[in-house]
Write an enzyme that holds these catalytic residues in place. Structure first.
Site, PDB file in Angstrom:
ATOM      1  N   GLY A  14       0.826  -1.212   0.000  1.00 60.39           N
ATOM      2  CA  GLY A  14       0.000   0.000   0.000  1.00 60.39           C
ATOM      3  C   GLY A  14       0.852   1.250   0.000  1.00 60.39           C
ATOM      4  O   GLY A  14       0.511   2.261   0.615  1.00 60.39           O
ATOM      5  N   THR A  16       1.598   3.460  -2.290  1.00 61.10           N
ATOM      6  CA  THR A  16       1.275   4.650  -3.072  1.00 61.10           C
ATOM      7  C   THR A  16       0.308   5.577  -2.332  1.00 61.10           C
ATOM      8  O   THR A  16       0.092   6.706  -2.782  1.00 61.10           O
ATOM      9  CB  THR A  16       0.669   4.280  -4.436  1.00 61.10           C
ATOM     10  OG1 THR A  16      -0.481   3.441  -4.240  1.00 61.10           O
ATOM     11  CG2 THR A  16       1.687   3.542  -5.287  1.00 61.10           C
ATOM     12  N   LEU A  61      -4.464  -7.561  -3.206  1.00 56.68           N
ATOM     13  CA  LEU A  61      -5.131  -8.138  -2.050  1.00 56.68           C
ATOM     14  C   LEU A  61      -6.090  -9.259  -2.432  1.00 56.68           C
ATOM     15  O   LEU A  61      -6.250 -10.234  -1.692  1.00 56.68           O
ATOM     16  CB  LEU A  61      -5.895  -7.049  -1.291  1.00 56.68           C
ATOM     17  CG  LEU A  61      -5.052  -5.999  -0.554  1.00 56.68           C
ATOM     18  CD1 LEU A  61      -5.947  -4.886  -0.026  1.00 56.68           C
ATOM     19  CD2 LEU A  61      -4.267  -6.634   0.587  1.00 56.68           C
ATOM     20  N   ASN A  87       0.544  -2.362   5.005  1.00 51.47           N
ATOM     21  CA  ASN A  87      -0.256  -1.138   5.003  1.00 51.47           C
ATOM     22  C   ASN A  87      -1.394  -1.187   3.988  1.00 51.47           C
ATOM     23  O   ASN A  87      -2.323  -0.384   4.058  1.00 51.47           O
ATOM     24  CB  ASN A  87       0.660   0.054   4.696  1.00 51.47           C
ATOM     25  CG  ASN A  87      -0.100   1.364   4.632  1.00 51.47           C
ATOM     26  OD1 ASN A  87      -0.705   1.811   5.598  1.00 51.47           O
ATOM     27  ND2 ASN A  87      -0.093   2.001   3.465  1.00 51.47           N
ATOM     28  N   SER A 144      -6.137   0.871  12.476  1.00 54.16           N
ATOM     29  CA  SER A 144      -6.930   2.095  12.387  1.00 54.16           C
ATOM     30  C   SER A 144      -7.595   2.351  13.727  1.00 54.16           C
ATOM     31  O   SER A 144      -7.935   1.412  14.460  1.00 54.16           O
ATOM     32  CB  SER A 144      -8.000   1.960  11.303  1.00 54.16           C
ATOM     33  OG  SER A 144      -8.977   2.989  11.413  1.00 54.16           O
ATOM     34  N   TYR A 157     -15.001  -3.172   8.255  1.00 58.40           N
ATOM     35  CA  TYR A 157     -13.623  -2.677   8.202  1.00 58.40           C
ATOM     36  C   TYR A 157     -12.991  -2.729   9.593  1.00 58.40           C
ATOM     37  O   TYR A 157     -11.855  -3.178   9.759  1.00 58.40           O
ATOM     38  CB  TYR A 157     -13.628  -1.246   7.663  1.00 58.40           C
ATOM     39  CG  TYR A 157     -12.291  -0.550   7.703  1.00 58.40           C
ATOM     40  CD1 TYR A 157     -11.290  -0.891   6.803  1.00 58.40           C
ATOM     41  CD2 TYR A 157     -12.033   0.456   8.631  1.00 58.40           C
ATOM     42  CE1 TYR A 157     -10.062  -0.242   6.832  1.00 58.40           C
ATOM     43  CE2 TYR A 157     -10.814   1.100   8.661  1.00 58.40           C
ATOM     44  CZ  TYR A 157      -9.827   0.749   7.766  1.00 58.40           C
ATOM     45  OH  TYR A 157      -8.616   1.376   7.801  1.00 58.40           O
ATOM     46  N   THR A 160     -11.843  -6.205  10.626  1.00 61.02           N
ATOM     47  CA  THR A 160     -10.587  -6.671  10.037  1.00 61.02           C
ATOM     48  C   THR A 160      -9.386  -6.021  10.723  1.00 61.02           C
ATOM     49  O   THR A 160      -8.369  -6.680  10.947  1.00 61.02           O
ATOM     50  CB  THR A 160     -10.526  -6.382   8.532  1.00 61.02           C
ATOM     51  OG1 THR A 160     -10.532  -4.973   8.289  1.00 61.02           O
ATOM     52  CG2 THR A 160     -11.702  -7.003   7.813  1.00 61.02           C
ATOM     53  N   LYS A 161      -9.507  -4.755  11.049  1.00 60.95           N
ATOM     54  CA  LYS A 161      -8.382  -4.080  11.702  1.00 60.95           C
ATOM     55  C   LYS A 161      -8.198  -4.584  13.134  1.00 60.95           C
ATOM     56  O   LYS A 161      -7.067  -4.755  13.604  1.00 60.95           O
ATOM     57  CB  LYS A 161      -8.600  -2.565  11.681  1.00 60.95           C
ATOM     58  CG  LYS A 161      -8.482  -1.955  10.286  1.00 60.95           C
ATOM     59  CD  LYS A 161      -7.128  -2.242   9.661  1.00 60.95           C
ATOM     60  CE  LYS A 161      -6.916  -1.519   8.346  1.00 60.95           C
ATOM     61  NZ  LYS A 161      -5.594  -1.823   7.748  1.00 60.95           N
TER      62      LYS A 161
END
Length: 248
Positions: A14, A16, A61, A87, A144, A157, A160-161
């Protein structure tokens, strides 16, 4: 302080995005040999790699074979990965204010689970195999504040974090005696371009007022934490979640 990163092979997935690019830049500044992994923005990855004297490698991914392929390409071009910064992430569809949690179709949320957590675990598996052989390694998983604070509409989300937290805690026990340290860096609301342009000023100010430092973190603040945890200066911090949020 000598961070002992000169010549170390670092993979940032990740890379970029703004935080990923800041992390890659910080490692390059320490003399590391950096691979910047990208999904769709090949041009941005190539520009970043050229600027840093790094290499750009593809990473997908949704492709279960991608972690092995990416690690193999890095090993061929730079050497075995010694530092992994996971990331890369998938946001998923943000549901509207009138849409209830129970009405979200599995087709909308299952890819978020599958693509945010499983590929990170696969990538760590391949990285650990090389790290054990070398007797040294560092892994940083980027989480996060949603995993800790919660946020309406971000249940999947956030799951998952939060999963990364449990994963790191247990993996640390498996690899610690082989010289591999595993930690999670958990950014609070970070003043990226996306936040600066997409979040109303009143909301940014509210979040700023809630911090002990009186400012939101910048991408460089996240990068500094990651670089320390993944350096030789860190000798015994593992299985931890470090929040970078100005004391919030």
């Amino acid at each position: 302080m000598d961070l002992g990163l000169t010549g170390r092979v670092v993979l940032v997935t990740g890379a970029t995005g703004e935080i990923g690019a800041a992390i890659a830049t910080a490692f390059a500044a320490e003399g590391a040999r950096v691979a910047v992994a990208y999904h769709t923005d090949k041009a941005a990855a190539a520009d970043l790699a050229e600027h840093l004297g790094a290499v750009a490698v593809p990473y997908e991914l949704a492709d279960p074979d991608s972690p092995a392929g990416t690690l193999a390409e890095v090993a061929e071009r730079l050497g075995p990965v010694e530092v992994l910064v996971a990331n890369a992430m998938r946001w998923g569809r943000r549901r509207g204010p009138e849409e209830r949690f129970e009405d979200v179709a599995p087709a909308d949320w299952s890819p978020v689970i599958a693509e945010n957590l499983t590929p990170t675990i696969r990538t760590a598996q391949h990285a650990v195999a090389a790290m054990r052989g070398g007797g040294w390694g560092r892994i940083a998983l980027i989480s996060s504040h949603v995993a800790v604070d919660g946020h309406r509409g971000q249940e999947f989300y956030g799951a998952t974090k939060a999963g990364l937290h449990g994963f790191a805690r247990s993996l640390a026990w498996d690899v610690g005696r082989d010289g591999v340290l595993v930690n999670v860096v958990c950014p609070g609301l970070t003043l990226t371009r996306r936040v600066s342009t997409g979040l109303p000023l009143a909301l940014r100010q509210r979040e700023t007022d809630r911090t002990a430092t009186g400012r939101l973190s910048r991408a460089e603040d996240i990068a500094a934490a990651v670089v320390f945890l993944c350096s030789s200066a860190n000798n015994n911090i593992t299985g931890e979640v470090l929040t970078v949020a100005g004391g919030r």
